[in-house]
Write a protein that holds these residues in place. Structure first.
Motif, PDB file in Angstrom:
ATOM      1  N   SER A   1       0.818  -1.217   0.000  1.00  0.00           N
ATOM      2  CA  SER A   1       0.000   0.000   0.000  1.00  0.00           C
ATOM      3  C   SER A   1       0.852   1.267   0.000  1.00  0.00           C
TER       4      SER A   1
ATOM      5  N   PHE B   1      -4.591   1.743   8.797  1.00  0.00           N
ATOM      6  CA  PHE B   1      -4.157   2.522   7.636  1.00  0.00           C
ATOM      7  C   PHE B   1      -5.283   2.621   6.600  1.00  0.00           C
ATOM      8  N   GLU B   2      -5.998   1.515   6.377  1.00  0.00           N
ATOM      9  CA  GLU B   2      -7.111   1.534   5.418  1.00  0.00           C
ATOM     10  C   GLU B   2      -8.207   2.494   5.873  1.00  0.00           C
TER      11      GLU B   2
ATOM     12  N   ALA C   1      -7.823   5.108   7.817  1.00  0.00           N
ATOM     13  CA  ALA C   1      -7.321   6.479   7.699  1.00  0.00           C
ATOM     14  C   ALA C   1      -7.432   6.973   6.250  1.00  0.00           C
ATOM     15  N   ARG C   2      -7.055   6.118   5.306  1.00  0.00           N
ATOM     16  CA  ARG C   2      -7.146   6.512   3.898  1.00  0.00           C
ATOM     17  C   ARG C   2      -8.612   6.714   3.481  1.00  0.00           C
ATOM     18  N   ALA C   3      -9.481   5.799   3.918  1.00  0.00           N
ATOM     19  CA  ALA C   3     -10.895   5.907   3.559  1.00  0.00           C
ATOM     20  C   ALA C   3     -11.523   7.161   4.151  1.00  0.00           C
TER      21      ALA C   3
ATOM     22  N   GLY D   1      -9.943   9.914   4.871  1.00  0.00           N
ATOM     23  CA  GLY D   1      -9.411  11.046   4.111  1.00  0.00           C
ATOM     24  C   GLY D   1     -10.148  11.242   2.798  1.00  0.00           C
ATOM     25  N   ARG D   2     -10.411  10.129   2.105  1.00  0.00           N
ATOM     26  CA  ARG D   2     -11.149  10.226   0.843  1.00  0.00           C
ATOM     27  C   ARG D   2     -12.561  10.744   1.074  1.00  0.00           C
TER      28      ARG D   2
END
Length: 272
Positions: A113, A211-212, A214-216, A218-219
């Motif tokens: 990732s 981490f997933e 956090a990214r989701a 953010g999106r």
């Protein structure tokens, strides 16, 4: 991401009792901590526990068979600790890593990732060989003391956003120093207090899920901001020029807010 590679289990091929017989009446008369071990007086008997070099520094005798056994333990990545009393080493304890289940899958997922994985451990370099040889781990720093972990995290922060994962008391300074500290649920209270995120199920695989998420998140935030910006970019000029009916603008504003709230309430990660 920075992970701690600390010791989790120990076995003792040496004598189980070099200082006494476990009697609750045993009296510790003095105690001193050294860079390579500890010493003290127990029931009038001087006791030393630590690296064989500590015994040499104090002029104590270390039998050849213990030196050979200590060297053999080091060769297989274990951490040996000599135990002695009255001027001579009488045995040793071997401490070794008990790797967490699923660690390879976790570091591989993080690497794929785009996360650079670095391992900080207080163990010997030979004990960290398994990490150094893994393709998903970019760097391994062995023999790092607790204060050294915090310093290392501070230097890594100069390269970008740094996440520290740990579970021990010794990891607390590094967890607090990182941009994001993640404590595993089975760790100490001090580690949990110093971290920003605590994984309650104590599963290492949940680190990748953090981490997933956090990214989701953010999106999702970017999507909501983008929608609100588009609405305002279109509606405000039209309302200012009189081309948009005020009533319609009010209804559209409410609909826009409802859309943002609905979008925010959706699950960040899908079940499949």
């Amino acid at each position: 991401a920075v992970a701690d590679g600390g010791t989790e289990a120990a076995d003792g091929p040496g004598p189980a009792d070099a200082a006494g017989d476990g009697d609750p009446e045993t009296a510790v008369e003095s105690f001193e901590s050294h860079a390579r071990g500890v010493s003290g007086v127990v029931d009038g008997v001087e006791v030393v526990v630590g690296h064989p070099d500590l015994f040499d520094e104090r002029g104590w005798t270390v039998p050849d068979e213990i030196r050979e056994a200590v060297a053999g333990a080091r060769d297989v990545g274990r951490v040996p600790v000599a135990v002695g009393r009255d001027g001579a080493a009488e045995g040793f304890v071997v401490v070794g890593d008990e790797l967490r289940e699923g660690w390879e899958a976790t570091v591989t997922a993080l690497d794929r990732s785009g996360v650079e994985v670095i391992v900080l451990t207080g163990d010997d370099e030979r004990a960290a060989t398994v990490f150094a040889e893994h393709d998903a781990i970019s760097s391994v720093f062995a023999g790092v003391p607790p204060e050294g972990k915090a310093e290392a995290v501070g230097r890594l922060k100069e390269r970008g956003v740094t996440v520290m994962v740990g579970d021990g008391t010794n990891d607390a300074p590094a967890l607090a120093a990182a941009d994001l500290g993640i404590a595993l649920g089975g760790g100490t209270a001090m580690a949990a207090d110093a971290a920003d995120v605590a994984i309650v199920d104590d599963e290492l695989g949940s680190v990748a899920t953090v981490f997933e998420l956090a990214r989701a998140a953010g999106r999702r935030v970017k999507g909501n901001i983008g929608w609100a910006f588009c609405y305002n970019a279109v509606a405000i000029p039209l309302a200012a020029t009189g081309l948009l009916n005020p009533l319609f603008a009010a209804v559209a504003m409410g609909a826009s807010s409802l859309l943002v709230v609905t979008n925010s309430s959706r699950a960040l990660l899908s079940d499949d």
